[in-house]
Design an enzyme around this catalytic site. Structure first.
Site, mmCIF file in Angstrom:
data_model
loop_
_atom_site.group_PDB
_atom_site.id
_atom_site.type_symbol
_atom_site.label_atom_id
_atom_site.label_comp_id
_atom_site.label_asym_id
_atom_site.label_seq_id
_atom_site.Cartn_x
_atom_site.Cartn_y
_atom_site.Cartn_z
ATOM 1 N N ARG A 46 68.576 13.651 56.894
ATOM 2 C CA ARG A 46 68.842 12.778 58.045
ATOM 3 C C ARG A 46 68.881 13.614 59.313
ATOM 4 N NH1 ARG A 46 73.784 11.941 59.056
ATOM 5 N NH2 ARG A 46 74.347 11.331 56.930
ATOM 6 N N TYR A 98 58.043 -5.929 76.116
ATOM 7 C CA TYR A 98 57.846 -6.168 74.684
ATOM 8 C C TYR A 98 58.992 -7.051 74.154
ATOM 9 C CZ TYR A 98 57.417 -5.340 69.707
ATOM 10 O OH TYR A 98 57.294 -5.516 68.357
ATOM 11 N N ASP A 170 58.573 3.241 78.526
ATOM 12 C CA ASP A 170 57.897 2.907 77.270
ATOM 13 C C ASP A 170 56.407 3.152 77.492
ATOM 14 O OD1 ASP A 170 56.583 1.668 75.151
ATOM 15 O OD2 ASP A 170 58.025 0.024 74.997
ATOM 16 N N LYS A 195 51.771 2.222 66.994
ATOM 17 C CA LYS A 195 50.571 1.749 67.667
ATOM 18 C C LYS A 195 49.559 2.892 67.807
ATOM 19 C CE LYS A 195 53.297 -1.806 67.851
ATOM 20 N NZ LYS A 195 54.175 -2.117 68.977
HETATM 21 C C1 LIG Z 1 55.539 -2.478 69.162
HETATM 22 C C2 LIG Z 1 56.212 -2.104 70.432
HETATM 23 C C3 LIG Z 1 57.569 -1.740 70.457
HETATM 24 C C4 LIG Z 1 58.431 -1.760 69.208
HETATM 25 O O1 LIG Z 1 58.049 -0.781 68.298
HETATM 26 P P1 LIG Z 1 58.195 -0.942 66.694
HETATM 27 O O2 LIG Z 1 57.557 0.304 66.197
HETATM 28 O O3 LIG Z 1 57.477 -2.193 66.310
HETATM 29 O O4 LIG Z 1 59.666 -1.007 66.426
HETATM 30 C C5 LIG Z 1 58.119 -1.384 71.680
HETATM 31 N N1 LIG Z 1 57.389 -1.384 72.820
HETATM 32 C C6 LIG Z 1 56.082 -1.738 72.820
HETATM 33 C C7 LIG Z 1 55.326 -1.728 74.103
HETATM 34 C C8 LIG Z 1 55.455 -2.110 71.636
HETATM 35 O O5 LIG Z 1 54.164 -2.478 71.664
#
Ligand SMILES: *Cc1c(COP(=O)(O)O)cnc(C)c1O
Length: 379
Positions: A46, A98, A170, A195
């Site tokens: 962890r 998001y 982000d 992504k």
């Molecule tokens: C998918 C996404 C998230 C969340 O991420 P997860 O890996 O699905 O928890 C946050 N911000 C953006 C812009 C995203 O496309």
């Protein structure tokens, strides 16, 4: 080291045991000690794991940071950032956000006494109106989802510095291939590595990258204390994904541009949202802070309603109808019924998420096949 070399070598060493070129998947929870505390830097997975560490060093390298942290999902990474705060603290956040981030902020952290202000940040000066002595964090997502608005990171960083507030960005949609928020003055970069960084739609993961060692120490403490870490197998997959990030992104951008232009010239298309167009309201900012415009595009067909938009996404063949984005394969989504269904119609239409809006994550397939697919589906 240039970016296209960093994706492959940044922060990486050959494995000391046998010289393995890729870090082995250290599928272990614990590490033998010769005497209590006598270990080789790893005690419990962890806290640390060698495969995760290799990935975290890669994250730090590609975002021009000093410290990287990998989490079990993008939302787990965001969760760790908000745990820097205390009851009574306030956050100014992008409104076109998001959906899962919005849910985490409003349905979990508001109950812990943290106050969120959701505002349009296309005009950066507006942020200052929501800053007071309790403001501790500004949360920015750019380009935004699904409207592809662009927010001026440098201008918001100037506001955050003046008031001594943390700025988190982000960077999921742009990736460090196109945009490096730490260089523009942000304190924290966040990714859903699910992504583009992973890039193959086969793993869920999150990342944070920072430069400041005190901030990094606190985030590592939260990562270990809350425990939302990712496993070694997933770490290996994302590390492998990052090695081709630059060539994938190059093709995502080329295909994205070709499709944006194709749609814009299509007689049945009403509007295309893509920051590469000169008439995009913040095109100049996009040009200044990004090295390209990416593969995310939203569009509306003329005279279209809910049912005809659904028909188009159902008729697509190479664009798979699915949530998510950023993989090698093209995906199509209908925000009003999928990602943004939980937002009341009146609310979502205010930001442009109308019933006829379709979002594309343009993949790296042959562009002629992708355009032919759109042609047959739109008709
Ligand atoms: C998918 C996404 C998230 C969340 O991420 P997860 O890996 O699905 O928890 C946050 N911000 C953006 C812009 C995203 O496309």
């Amino acid at each position: 080291m240039k970016f296209n070399t960093k994706t492959i070598h940044g922060g990486q060493k050959h494995d000391p045991a046998y010289g393995a070129v890729m870090p082995p998947i250290y599928q272990t929870s614990t590490y033998a000690q010769t005497t209590p505390g006598g270990h080789k830097g790893f005690e419990y997975s962890r806290t640390h794991n060698p495969t995760r560490k290799a990935l975290e060093d890669s994250f730090a390298s590609i975002e021009n940071g000093k410290f990287g942290l990998a989490f079990g999902s993008g939302l787990a990474a965001i969760d760790a950032v908000i745990k820097l705060l205390k009851p009574g603290d306030e956050v100014v956040s992008t409104n076109d956000l998001y959906g899962g981030t919005y849910r985490l902020f409003t349905k979990i952290f508001e109950d812990f006494g943290i106050k969120f202000h959701f505002i349009g940040m296309e005009n950066a000066d507006k942020v200052e109106d929501y800053v007071n002595e309790n403001t501790k964090l500004i949360w920015v997502e750019t380009p935004t989802n699904p409207m592809m608005n662009i927010i001026d990171i440098k201008a918001i960083a100037a506001i955050s510095k003046t008031h001594n507030i943390l700025l988190a960005v982000d960077n999921t949609f742009a990736t460090p291939y196109l945009q490096r928020p730490l260089d523009l003055g942000a304190d924290i970069v966040m990714h859903s590595a699910t992504k583009y960084l992973g890039g193959h739609s086969d793993v869920v993961m999150g990342a944070l990258i920072v430069k400041d060692s005190t901030l990094a120490e606190r985030l590592y403490f939260i990562q270990n204390a809350s425990g939302a870490v990712c496993g070694p197998q997933d770490s290996f997959l994302v590390l492998r994904g990052i090695k081709t990030l630059h060539i994938r992104m190059q093709r995502h951008c080329e295909n994205g541009e070709a499709i944006a232009k194709y749609l814009k010239n299509h007689p049945k298309i009403e509007k295309v949202y893509w920051p590469g167009f000169e008439d995009h309201p913040n095109h100049e900012i996009a040009k200044a802070q990004m090295d390209g415009f990416g593969g995310m595009i939203s569009f509306v067909t003329k005279g279209s309603d809910y049912d005809s938009a659904i028909k188009i996404v159902e008729n697509l063949k190479f664009f798979t109808l699915a949530e998510s984005l950023g993989g090698v394969e093209s995906l199509a989504g209908h925000p009003a019924s999928m990602t943004h269904a939980s937002i009341p119609k009146e609310e979502r239409e205010k930001t442009g998420v109308v019933d006829s809006l379709i979002r594309l994550s343009v993949g790296i397939e042959d562009i002629n096949d992708l355009i032919a697919d759109l042609e047959q589906a739109i008709g």
